[in-house]
Scaffold this active site. Structure first.
Site, PDB file in Angstrom:
ATOM      1  N   ASP A 286     137.939 110.305  60.914  1.00  0.00           N
ATOM      2  CA  ASP A 286     136.790 110.835  61.659  1.00  0.00           C
ATOM      3  C   ASP A 286     135.489 110.283  61.060  1.00  0.00           C
ATOM      4  O   ASP A 286     134.405 110.489  61.606  1.00  0.00           O
ATOM      5  CB  ASP A 286     136.806 112.367  61.745  1.00  0.00           C
ATOM      6  CG  ASP A 286     136.730 113.049  60.393  1.00  0.00           C
ATOM      7  OD1 ASP A 286     136.706 112.345  59.361  1.00  0.00           O
ATOM      8  OD2 ASP A 286     136.694 114.303  60.366  1.00  0.00           O
ATOM      9  N   SER A 287     135.606 109.533  59.960  1.00  0.00           N
ATOM     10  CA  SER A 287     134.456 108.783  59.429  1.00  0.00           C
ATOM     11  C   SER A 287     133.932 107.813  60.502  1.00  0.00           C
ATOM     12  O   SER A 287     132.797 107.334  60.404  1.00  0.00           O
ATOM     13  CB  SER A 287     134.850 108.011  58.167  1.00  0.00           C
ATOM     14  OG  SER A 287     136.046 107.283  58.384  1.00  0.00           O
TER      15      SER A 287
ATOM     16  N   GLU B 184     140.257 113.643  47.767  1.00  0.00           N
ATOM     17  CA  GLU B 184     138.931 113.012  47.876  1.00  0.00           C
ATOM     18  C   GLU B 184     137.982 113.554  46.819  1.00  0.00           C
ATOM     19  O   GLU B 184     137.763 114.762  46.700  1.00  0.00           O
ATOM     20  CB  GLU B 184     138.337 113.243  49.288  1.00  0.00           C
ATOM     21  CG  GLU B 184     136.964 112.589  49.420  1.00  0.00           C
ATOM     22  CD  GLU B 184     136.490 112.390  50.866  1.00  0.00           C
ATOM     23  OE1 GLU B 184     137.285 112.625  51.807  1.00  0.00           O
ATOM     24  OE2 GLU B 184     135.322 111.995  51.025  1.00  0.00           O
TER      25      GLU B 184
ATOM     26  N   LYS C 147     146.268 113.579  60.255  1.00  0.00           N
ATOM     27  CA  LYS C 147     145.730 114.103  58.993  1.00  0.00           C
ATOM     28  C   LYS C 147     144.897 115.338  59.297  1.00  0.00           C
ATOM     29  O   LYS C 147     144.168 115.352  60.296  1.00  0.00           O
ATOM     30  CB  LYS C 147     144.865 113.046  58.293  1.00  0.00           C
ATOM     31  CG  LYS C 147     144.191 113.563  57.019  1.00  0.00           C
ATOM     32  CD  LYS C 147     143.557 112.460  56.206  1.00  0.00           C
ATOM     33  CE  LYS C 147     142.162 112.086  56.636  1.00  0.00           C
ATOM     34  NZ  LYS C 147     141.188 113.180  56.609  1.00  0.00           N
TER      35      LYS C 147
ATOM     36  N   ASP D 259     143.111 111.053  62.501  1.00  0.00           N
ATOM     37  CA  ASP D 259     142.452 112.134  61.766  1.00  0.00           C
ATOM     38  C   ASP D 259     142.049 113.228  62.748  1.00  0.00           C
ATOM     39  O   ASP D 259     141.285 112.967  63.694  1.00  0.00           O
ATOM     40  CB  ASP D 259     141.197 111.531  61.108  1.00  0.00           C
ATOM     41  CG  ASP D 259     140.721 112.322  59.917  1.00  0.00           C
ATOM     42  OD1 ASP D 259     141.364 113.319  59.560  1.00  0.00           O
ATOM     43  OD2 ASP D 259     139.698 111.908  59.331  1.00  0.00           O
TER      44      ASP D 259
END
Ligand code: KIV
Length: 293
Positions: A57-58, A195, A126, A96
């Protein structure tokens, strides 16, 4: 010379599955994951032999220019997943799940995970979060969709957590991370993204769980690494995170190419003779003897 973008046979390479990643952990082979948001970079990632591509989703930040990942929707990510799936044949493809596509109910979680697989043609999803999403992880896994967990800094809930603070700095924080990882593993996750977790915490989690850990800003002892493609190639103009290594400066290459193109158009140097189409001086008469039904 350009790169051939047609997905190759990967040099006889086998399709990567969640089982492959599990075997890699067991055999101590490091897993390589990268984000991808389009067909050409997916095909290049495939040719480079990466093990897994994540349609993160970045995408919302590095491609759409949003300030955070929060506005990203399922509708925005599905066509991106489809494009990536056309380019990345061998790597395990992971979609994602964006903010609020799985948090409100188990039904939402299963239905949207199903959309990623059916409409996005990815092979796994994810989800961000620890204990609070374990129920969703088990429900999605139970219907046969592999789930990658994501703990440590979870950008979708950064507002609640007071921003992008490194996790696992204290014994208490490390215990919490280990407990979350164990709970995701018990829920059926096939792996966990860690992360921005201290190297010590990431090592403890990696030793504690049987499933692969994939680090981003979490040091050297995870079973694999993931980075955002635009950070690796220098195509995100706002910043490069401290934990990423920039292997090239594609942004500068694009800028230099566009500067030259603009100058040449303005100076009348482009298009040149070799780029133009001309009237045929000796046109052949059309063959009308064959019917073309
Ligand atoms: O959205 C994303 O790209 C991610 C990775 C950074 C793990 O979640």
């Amino acid at each position: 010379m350009g790169i051939e973008l047609t997905p190759s046979d990967g040099g006889g390479r086998k399709k990567v599955s969640v089982k492959t990643l599990q075997r890699m952990k067991t055999q101590g082979q490091r897993i390589v994951m990268v984000t991808s948001y389009d067909y050409p970079t997916a095909a290049i990632a495939d040719q480079a032999g990466v093990d897994s591509v994540l349609v993160g989703d970045s995408y919302g930040m590095v491609v759409l220019g949003y300030e955070t990942t929060i506005p990203v929707t399922v509708e925005e990510l599905l066509p991106v997943c489809r494009a990536v799936s056309r380019g990345a044949e061998h790597p395990l493809r992971i979609g994602d799940m964006p903010f609020m596509s799985f948090q409100a109910s188990i039904e939402d979680a299963v239905r949207n995970a199903g959309r990623f697989v059916k409409e996005g043609n990815v092979e796994a999803v994810k989800v961000e979060g620890g204990n609070e999403v374990s129920e969703m992880v088990s429900a999605i896994s139970r219907v046969g969709i592999p789930v990658l967990g994501h703990i440590g800094v979870t950008p979708q809930t950064a507002n609640l957590q007071g921003g992008y603070r490194i996790r696992g700095k204290t014994a208490e924080s490390i215990s919490k991370l280990v407990a979350e990882a164990v709970s995701l593993e018990s829920a059926g996750a096939f792996g966990i993204v860690l992360e921005m977790v201290t190297e010590e915490a990431a090592e403890m989690v990696t030793k504690k769980v049987g499933i692969p850990t994939i680090g981003i800003g979490s040091g050297r002892f995870c079973d694999g690494q993931v980075l955002v493609l635009h950070d690796i190639i220098g195509l995100f103009p706002k910043f490069t995170p401290k934990f990423a290594r920039r292997y090239s400066d594609v942004g500068s290459i694009i800028k230099a190419s566009l500067d030259r193109y603009a100058n040449e158009v303005r100076e009348g140097k482009f298009p040149a003779k070799e780029h133009v189409f001309n009237v045929d001086p000796n046109p052949k008469p059309r063959d009308t003897s064959v019917r073309n039904n």
